[in-house]
Design a protein around this motif. Structure first.
Motif: not given
Lengths: 547, 547
Positions: A303, A307, A309, A362, A365, A372, A422-423, A458-461
């Motif tokens: 999560r 968040r 990214h 890439d 990248e 990170r 959802r998370w 996903y960002e939301t779950g």
């Protein structure tokens, strides 16, 4: 351009001779843990598979042959058996016993959109139901040969629409026939340095039209997105007419028609062409493993990654049960041996959860993204396991359906189902569904093992992908399965999950659709269906309660 | 929690007293280039705006008052004028002249979903058409008070559903009343360190339900995604029943119902609640300018950026005409002075195209992303202009509608329209639409200036946002506009664009919908509408030819 799409063995997954059988240590493990594996259960020979005589009326047969050619209307026994079912657990149980739940009265092999459109028009006149058939990999009854209220049912095999139609490299857009198989597209894209990036577990056999019709999500969809994100345009043949939506990067011209047809499961019409977003093929790949103390810690780490990214392209996290079984089944040559349980245990991660993280892209990248993400994950409690588990996962990423055949040979019930939420609800839903499955198995006197992994982030779950195994109840395999499936689906709907994150509705999830999207949504979809398919010939019994 | 959403001045954009008037150099430029600006044209006083007596039958009025309260049914002149139109060019021309094209017979102010649902049910019984009204910012006739075949029409002002209902920080999900304005949500999220990231040009007034109903895309949608990507769940009140779709990160449970309702423009029902994805608020921002030799080079640079997954959150590229006008109107204190045309000219970029690139996010990530993107852009021919143009753009990002009022005061026709297409067609579509607009203006004896910018960038294509100005033909402003609009829309559909990338369909784009999505798509949507809205009271005349 077109290459012949492969058939699978009628009773299981893959080509004949695929799969290696269960190794001795796996057999022992199953014997010990669920009391199965002692008595091998073979499938019957093909000629013993019972199929009723075709009910396709002679007039309809002749009319359809006039459209697709005599060779395009197949009524022989092997072809009908091959199209009698998808690849869900109940499908395979029935096929192996030689008693499929019906078979199409004929299998049609159209070539091109116009032939499909003509077949639909004619079938509507003749009251013949149509089941679109791509790779035939549905695990939810999506290709079940149901007649509905019609005189006959035909399977519409899409392999004759298997070509790359156009490649607009500038626009990163490939236009394909809906019957094209995913590997065939990757082979066609490779010389251009491009990839679709859609790799579901069924990748080796799946058709792209089938992926779109069922809202498929690949294993790398955390990075590449599910098929819904890839469909820029499409062409649909419906009995009442055609829908052609050109490839567009985005549009606000009314309700999302592309999204309405993606997920329509052959009930509104047949997707015949797709314009798909493609991407530069990955020049670099980095897959590795990580251990978390427990499932909650691992979820929280994923999560945090979402968040920030900083997600990889593949992100999976197994719960304790799945981690344990993976390590056990892998044997000394696999993750277990290479990583060393002792090492993990010594650092306080005994009974932990393994995650697989894959970065693609890439050359410059990938290392930066990886650095990170791994930094964030370590900060969240992850213990790096290096690349061995990642390589092992990549090597076996399409292996589960082959393993299923081996387990069925050993008298083991094995089924998967999946959801998303959802998370803030992931932990609760995980426990609720796991307990519901375990409880339903226990109640039948066949205690099993229930495993789960987060399969898409996903960002939301996140999505939760459950696998369970138990000893089969001989002679009552289907009823045994149905009781567990019902318990799991009820638990999903009662606890804030979606009835399916990427397996689609098919026949199996129809009873939960009203709870999922409500009666008014169903009414709206049914109304659209009635307009596009007034005779109701398109894939009866799937998607909608009234289908 | 709820705060009173602001009204705009009835004849234009923003609060009374907003806007600063055209500076002298801008007036000169207009005079010189399009022969306008000489004769100021004021709007009539409010009391001179002609509105027919309300046709709302007394029985219906009483029944509606019983639902929303006496104070919730407004029939006074100012309120009806405020809801008589959106903010498109023809709307403002008519309002300023005191002759709006009709007005709602009453304006209703419901509070909460249940009141909306009750209003819909009652209006269906009484044959009263309903126009959902959020911020009232539609520029395509989306809130035009059309009665259709009904006895009366009411405007349903959604400001009473303006609250933040729930915030699930863990799941990055905010649930809001559909009438909530975008700035109110940002104010509510700020203390939690969160943002929605949806900043259309209408940001200061737009409602979130309106954004969803019209498939809105914000200026930063290259990074944050259009509203469609943000809607995780929603609640819709339709005359025949309710649709409640819970917040989910993803689902494969049939056709995309969320995507079907996003873009439904009030024609299927009223969106009353939305569950929206939110993100950590940007801790760092970097906005800057870049110059390209020509539009094609700039487009190719943005395409390369998209392909490398190195896009900023805001990416805009003006064509030569827009670059020239921006520099001219900005005056010496703006981009022109600070950047220095001489410098650009000296380096061979005279008559070039300016791009604005904005990076938002994490303090560590923004510099890294920026470095990579700028390197790629320079390699593709971009000349860095530093942060001044970026700051100037940020400062003026919501200013265009105010400027429009000033231009209307000066007798200038000013209109915008937008489209999107695949990369391989961007250059062609740009020329085709530009030439169509210019030709239609020339043919009427009012040669103008046609400007364009790429406003949103995707891997597979981009949107094109056109602005054109010309001297108004006094007394025939609407007909003058209609001829140009028609030419532009035909050019879009004839040349592979979508009729709208983010302004929606409204009334203005209805005639092109069949060419856009085909007759069968329209039939399918109409069928869904008939099921959800059997009496056809929902926003007649919008979205569908048969609406």
């Amino acid at each position: 351009m077109s290459e012949q799409a492969p058939d699978m063995r009628w009773w299981g997954w893959g080509a004949d001779g695929a799969g290696t059988g269960l190794p001795a240590h796996a057999r022992e493990f199953l014997e010990q843990r669920i009391g199965a594996g002692a008595r091998p259960r073979e499938h019957v020979p093909l000629e013993q598979v019972r199929v009723e005589p075709s009910r396709l009326p002679e007039r309809a047969r002749a009319a359809l042959a006039a459209i697709v050619g005599e060779g395009g209307v197949r009524e022989d026994h092997p072809e009908r058996v091959l199209h009698a079912a998808g690849k869900g657990y109940p499908d395979l149980v029935r096929l192996r016993a030689g008693t499929p739940d019906g078979a199409p009265d004929a299998v049609l092999h159209p070539r091109g959109h116009e032939q499909v459109a003509a077949v639909l028009e004619r079938c509507a006149q003749e009251s013949v139901a149509i089941v679109p058939f791509g790779g035939g990999t549905s695990v939810v009854g999506g290709v079940a040969p149901l007649r509905g209220r019609h005189a006959a049912v035909v399977s519409l095999d899409m392999r004759g629409l298997g070509e790359l139609i156009a490649l607009d490299d500038t626009s990163a857009t490939a236009t394909v026939g809906a019957g094209m198989r995913a590997p065939a597209l990757e082979r066609a894209l490779a010389p251009h340095g491009l990839t679709l990036g859609h790799f579901p577990q069924s990748y080796e056999y799946v058709s792209l039209g089938g992926c779109a019709a069922t809202r498929s999500a690949g294993q790398a969809s955390t990075g590449y997105g599910a098929i819904e994100k890839m469909v820029l345009g499409l062409r649909l043949a419906a009995p009442a007419g055609e829908i052609a939506l050109p490839a567009l990067p985005a549009t606000a011209a009314g309700p999302g028609m592309r999204g309405l047809l993606v997920g329509s499961e052959g009930a509104l019409g047949v997707i015949t062409e797709l314009a798909l977003r493609v991407r530069p093929a990955a020049a670099a790949r980095s897959y590795e493993g990580m251990f978390f103390r427990d499932f909650e810690t691992g979820c929280e780490a994923l999560r945090a990654l979402a968040r920030a990214h900083a997600l990889p392209d593949v992100a999976r996290l197994s719960d304790r049960a799945e981690t344990e079984v993976s390590l056990a089944l892998a044997g000394d040559g696999g993750v277990k041996g290479r990583v060393g349980r002792a090492y993990i245990g010594a650092r306080g991660y005994a009974d932990g959860c393994i995650a697989i993280l894959g970065f693609e892209g890439d050359r410059h990248e990938v290392p930066a993204r990886r650095r990170r993400a791994m930094r964030l994950l370590r900060r969240a409690g992850g213990l790096g396991l290096g690349s061995s588990p990642g390589e092992a996962w990549q090597h076996g990423r399409f292996a589960a359906p082959y393993l299923r055949d081996d387990l069925l040979d050993a008298g083991v019930m094995v089924e998967t189902l999946e959801t998303a939420t959802r998370w803030s609800n992931v932990g609760h839903l995980h426990r609720a569904v796991r307990d519901a499955i375990a409880g339903a198995l226990d109640a039948q006197g066949t205690p099993g093992i229930v495993m789960c992994h987060v399969s898409h982030v996903y960002e939301t779950g996140a999505s939760l992908y459950f696998t369970f195994i138990a000893r089969q109840i001989e002679g009552a395999e289907i009823e045994q399965w149905r009781i567990v499936k019902r318990a799991a689906c009820d638990a999903i709907e009662d606890n804030g999950g979606t009835i399916t994150h990427h397996h689609a509705v098919g026949v199996d999830h129809v009873p939960w659709m009203e709870r999922e999207i409500g009666a008014s949504s169903l009414q709206a979809i049914a109304a659209a269906k009635e307009r596009l398919d007034p005779a109701g010939i398109m894939n009866p019994g799937k998607l909608l309660p009234t289908g």
